[in-house]
Motif scaffolding. Structure first.
Motif, PDB file in Angstrom:
ATOM      1  N   PHE A 121     -16.255  -8.842  -6.760  1.00 23.76           N
ATOM      2  CA  PHE A 121     -15.594  -9.916  -6.020  1.00 23.76           C
ATOM      3  C   PHE A 121     -16.127  -9.963  -4.590  1.00 23.76           C
ATOM      4  O   PHE A 121     -16.525  -8.942  -4.028  1.00 23.76           O
ATOM      5  N   HIS A 122     -16.119 -11.178  -4.039  1.00 25.08           N
ATOM      6  CA  HIS A 122     -16.546 -11.377  -2.653  1.00 25.08           C
ATOM      7  C   HIS A 122     -15.330 -11.353  -1.717  1.00 25.08           C
ATOM      8  O   HIS A 122     -15.424 -10.981  -0.550  1.00 25.08           O
ATOM      9  N   ARG A 123     -14.206 -11.757  -2.276  1.00 22.85           N
ATOM     10  CA  ARG A 123     -13.007 -11.901  -1.444  1.00 22.85           C
ATOM     11  C   ARG A 123     -11.770 -11.691  -2.318  1.00 22.85           C
ATOM     12  O   ARG A 123     -11.753 -12.090  -3.480  1.00 22.85           O
ATOM     13  N   ILE A 124     -10.737 -11.043  -1.727  1.00 26.73           N
ATOM     14  CA  ILE A 124      -9.446 -10.995  -2.411  1.00 26.73           C
ATOM     15  C   ILE A 124      -8.348 -11.457  -1.444  1.00 26.73           C
ATOM     16  O   ILE A 124      -8.437 -11.251  -0.228  1.00 26.73           O
ATOM     17  N   SER A 125      -7.354 -12.105  -2.032  1.00 27.91           N
ATOM     18  CA  SER A 125      -6.259 -12.656  -1.220  1.00 27.91           C
ATOM     19  C   SER A 125      -4.948 -12.054  -1.696  1.00 27.91           C
ATOM     20  O   SER A 125      -4.854 -11.555  -2.822  1.00 27.91           O
ATOM     21  N   LEU A 126      -3.943 -12.147  -0.877  1.00 30.24           N
ATOM     22  CA  LEU A 126      -2.578 -11.869  -1.318  1.00 30.24           C
ATOM     23  C   LEU A 126      -1.622 -12.551  -0.363  1.00 30.24           C
ATOM     24  O   LEU A 126      -2.022 -13.087   0.672  1.00 30.24           O
ATOM     25  N   ASP A 127      -0.365 -12.557  -0.729  1.00 30.42           N
ATOM     26  CA  ASP A 127       0.627 -13.145   0.177  1.00 30.42           C
ATOM     27  C   ASP A 127       1.931 -12.391   0.079  1.00 30.42           C
ATOM     28  O   ASP A 127       2.182 -11.667  -0.880  1.00 30.42           O
ATOM     29  N   THR A 128       2.727 -12.544   1.132  1.00 28.51           N
ATOM     30  CA  THR A 128       4.062 -11.961   1.155  1.00 28.51           C
ATOM     31  C   THR A 128       4.924 -12.853   2.038  1.00 28.51           C
ATOM     32  O   THR A 128       4.498 -13.945   2.396  1.00 28.51           O
ATOM     33  N   TRP A 129       6.129 -12.431   2.381  1.00 27.76           N
ATOM     34  CA  TRP A 129       6.948 -13.230   3.300  1.00 27.76           C
ATOM     35  C   TRP A 129       7.113 -12.467   4.608  1.00 27.76           C
ATOM     36  O   TRP A 129       6.923 -11.252   4.654  1.00 27.76           O
ATOM     37  N   ASP A 130       7.420 -13.171   5.682  1.00 26.94           N
ATOM     38  CA  ASP A 130       7.240 -12.547   7.006  1.00 26.94           C
ATOM     39  C   ASP A 130       8.231 -11.434   7.330  1.00 26.94           C
ATOM     40  O   ASP A 130       8.014 -10.684   8.267  1.00 26.94           O
ATOM     41  N   GLY A 131       9.282 -11.286   6.512  1.00 27.69           N
ATOM     42  CA  GLY A 131      10.190 -10.164   6.735  1.00 27.69           C
ATOM     43  C   GLY A 131       9.705  -8.875   6.088  1.00 27.69           C
ATOM     44  O   GLY A 131      10.248  -7.802   6.348  1.00 27.69           O
ATOM     45  N   ASN A 132       8.683  -8.956   5.255  1.00 27.95           N
ATOM     46  CA  ASN A 132       8.214  -7.761   4.556  1.00 27.95           C
ATOM     47  C   ASN A 132       7.175  -7.028   5.412  1.00 27.95           C
ATOM     48  O   ASN A 132       5.984  -6.981   5.104  1.00 27.95           O
ATOM     49  N   LEU A 133       7.683  -6.434   6.513  1.00 28.26           N
ATOM     50  CA  LEU A 133       6.783  -5.819   7.496  1.00 28.26           C
ATOM     51  C   LEU A 133       6.058  -4.611   6.932  1.00 28.26           C
ATOM     52  O   LEU A 133       4.914  -4.324   7.294  1.00 28.26           O
ATOM     53  N   ARG A 134       6.744  -3.906   6.030  1.00 29.97           N
ATOM     54  CA  ARG A 134       6.092  -2.729   5.416  1.00 29.97           C
ATOM     55  C   ARG A 134       4.855  -3.158   4.622  1.00 29.97           C
ATOM     56  O   ARG A 134       3.797  -2.541   4.706  1.00 29.97           O
ATOM     57  N   ALA A 135       4.991  -4.243   3.864  1.00 33.63           N
ATOM     58  CA  ALA A 135       3.854  -4.732   3.082  1.00 33.63           C
ATOM     59  C   ALA A 135       2.733  -5.216   4.014  1.00 33.63           C
ATOM     60  O   ALA A 135       1.558  -4.866   3.826  1.00 33.63           O
ATOM     61  N   ILE A 136       3.091  -5.992   5.033  1.00 33.91           N
ATOM     62  CA  ILE A 136       2.065  -6.530   5.953  1.00 33.91           C
ATOM     63  C   ILE A 136       1.291  -5.374   6.606  1.00 33.91           C
ATOM     64  O   ILE A 136       0.069  -5.383   6.686  1.00 33.91           O
ATOM     65  N   LYS A 137       2.051  -4.344   7.032  1.00 27.73           N
ATOM     66  CA  LYS A 137       1.416  -3.184   7.672  1.00 27.73           C
ATOM     67  C   LYS A 137       0.471  -2.483   6.689  1.00 27.73           C
ATOM     68  O   LYS A 137      -0.664  -2.127   7.033  1.00 27.73           O
ATOM     69  N   ALA A 138       0.941  -2.287   5.451  1.00 32.08           N
ATOM     70  CA  ALA A 138       0.096  -1.618   4.445  1.00 32.08           C
ATOM     71  C   ALA A 138      -1.172  -2.444   4.213  1.00 32.08           C
ATOM     72  O   ALA A 138      -2.283  -1.912   4.180  1.00 32.08           O
ATOM     73  N   TYR A 139      -1.037  -3.759   4.081  1.00 29.28           N
ATOM     74  CA  TYR A 139      -2.198  -4.618   3.816  1.00 29.28           C
ATOM     75  C   TYR A 139      -3.183  -4.570   4.991  1.00 29.28           C
ATOM     76  O   TYR A 139      -4.405  -4.556   4.790  1.00 29.28           O
ATOM     77  N   GLU A 140      -2.640  -4.532   6.214  1.00 27.29           N
ATOM     78  CA  GLU A 140      -3.535  -4.467   7.383  1.00 27.29           C
ATOM     79  C   GLU A 140      -4.299  -3.136   7.412  1.00 27.29           C
ATOM     80  O   GLU A 140      -5.467  -3.098   7.811  1.00 27.29           O
ATOM     81  N   LYS A 141      -3.652  -2.063   6.958  1.00 28.13           N
ATOM     82  CA  LYS A 141      -4.354  -0.764   6.932  1.00 28.13           C
ATOM     83  C   LYS A 141      -5.519  -0.783   5.938  1.00 28.13           C
ATOM     84  O   LYS A 141      -6.502  -0.090   6.110  1.00 28.13           O
ATOM     85  N   VAL A 142      -5.379  -1.591   4.892  1.00 29.71           N
ATOM     86  CA  VAL A 142      -6.465  -1.724   3.905  1.00 29.71           C
ATOM     87  C   VAL A 142      -7.590  -2.601   4.467  1.00 29.71           C
ATOM     88  O   VAL A 142      -8.750  -2.474   4.085  1.00 29.71           O
ATOM     89  N   GLY A 143      -7.249  -3.471   5.434  1.00 24.05           N
ATOM     90  CA  GLY A 143      -8.253  -4.349   6.041  1.00 24.05           C
ATOM     91  C   GLY A 143      -7.937  -5.830   5.930  1.00 24.05           C
ATOM     92  O   GLY A 143      -8.671  -6.667   6.456  1.00 24.05           O
ATOM     93  N   PHE A 144      -6.857  -6.176   5.208  1.00 22.25           N
ATOM     94  CA  PHE A 144      -6.490  -7.588   5.079  1.00 22.25           C
ATOM     95  C   PHE A 144      -6.156  -8.174   6.446  1.00 22.25           C
ATOM     96  O   PHE A 144      -5.545  -7.502   7.289  1.00 22.25           O
ATOM     97  N   LYS A 145      -6.565  -9.441   6.626  1.00 22.05           N
ATOM     98  CA  LYS A 145      -6.239 -10.151   7.870  1.00 22.05           C
ATOM     99  C   LYS A 145      -5.298 -11.308   7.546  1.00 22.05           C
ATOM    100  O   LYS A 145      -5.442 -11.942   6.492  1.00 22.05           O
ATOM    101  N   ILE A 146      -4.387 -11.587   8.475  1.00 21.79           N
ATOM    102  CA  ILE A 146      -3.514 -12.748   8.288  1.00 21.79           C
ATOM    103  C   ILE A 146      -4.348 -14.008   8.522  1.00 21.79           C
ATOM    104  O   ILE A 146      -5.023 -14.147   9.544  1.00 21.79           O
TER     105      ILE A 146
END
Ligand SMILES: CC(C)(COP(=O)(O)OP(=O)(O)OC[C@H]1O[C@@H](n2cnc3c(N)ncnc32)[C@H](O)[C@@H]1OP(=O)(O)O)[C@@H](O)C(=O)NCCC(=O)NCCS
Length: 179
Positions: A121-146
């Motif tokens: 794959f060249h790119r992967i996406s995901l989504d969550t809702w803005d109250g799920n700070l734990r998920a957003i933080k985990a995704y950012e540690k992997v390298g995902f950008k908002i």
């Protein structure tokens, strides 16, 4: 089997279904995963079996194990776009006692590496809702950008929440975590 520092990822087995069924119909897990509760319908064990064991139904699903090879969650991808070599990722640590201890990030790193190097794959996406700070933080540690925000797109416990769209490119991931 894919091996990380704390987790392993392998295909879903029939013996996993009972536990996955509990998580899938659990209020707290659903609230964090999708914001949705009550669910329109609870899924039966048979429906869960088809969803998780038949890879072609609506995505490819795998089980996440801890250091003792105990089942703690599931991870997978869907919405493959072959020409653009992209897909959408999803992850749930269903065993709540494992939340916030690094297991989700570890599983995401080994699974993203698998998607970028094995599936090419060249790119992967995901989504969550803005109250799920734990998920957003985990995704950012992997390298995902908002990359975007759908205003008030989710309805969670009586109030509207923004959906947060995140993306990760192969080049960014490999620069951050190596091959
Ligand atoms: C989202 C999920 C996969 C993350 O995995 P995890 O193992 O719990 O997360 P990690 O421990 O790897 O990372 C979470 C990070 O968020 C931080 N965190 C936890 N709660 C937080 C909060 N309320 N606010 C801000 N940061 C928070 C943790 O401290 C950790 O960061 P650190 O390593 O810098 O300390 C997991 O929690 C989960 O499956 N939750 C339920 C379902 C869900 O939300 N799925 C995702 C749907 S999009």
């Amino acid at each position: 089997m894919l091996h990380g520092l704390k987790t392993s990822v392998r295909p879903v087995e029939e013996d996993d279904i009972d536990e996955i069924y509990q998580w899938y119909n659990d209020q707290e897990v659903n609230l964090w995963s999708t914001g949705a509760w009550p669910l329109n319908t609870l899924l039966s064990k048979e429906q869960i079996s088809i969803k998780f064991l038949d890879g072609s139904s609506d995505g490819y699903r795998y089980s996440i194990l801890d250091e003792n090879k105990y089942l703690i969650g599931t991870i997978g991808f869907k919405e493959l776009n072959i020409p653009s070599r992209s897909a959408t990722l999803f992850v749930v640590i269903g065993n709540k006692s494992f939340w916030g201890k690094g297991y989700g990030t570890d599983a995401l790193i080994i699974f993203a590496r698998y998607l970028f190097t094995q599936w090419n794959f060249h790119r992967i996406s995901l989504d969550t809702w803005d109250g799920n700070l734990r998920a957003i933080k985990a995704y950012e540690k992997v390298g995902f950008k908002i990359e975007g925000r759908l205003r008030e797109a989710r309805y969670v416990l009586g109030s509207y929440q923004d959906a947060i769209l995140m993306g990760l490119l192969k080049s960014e991931f490999l620069a951050m975590h190596g091959n």
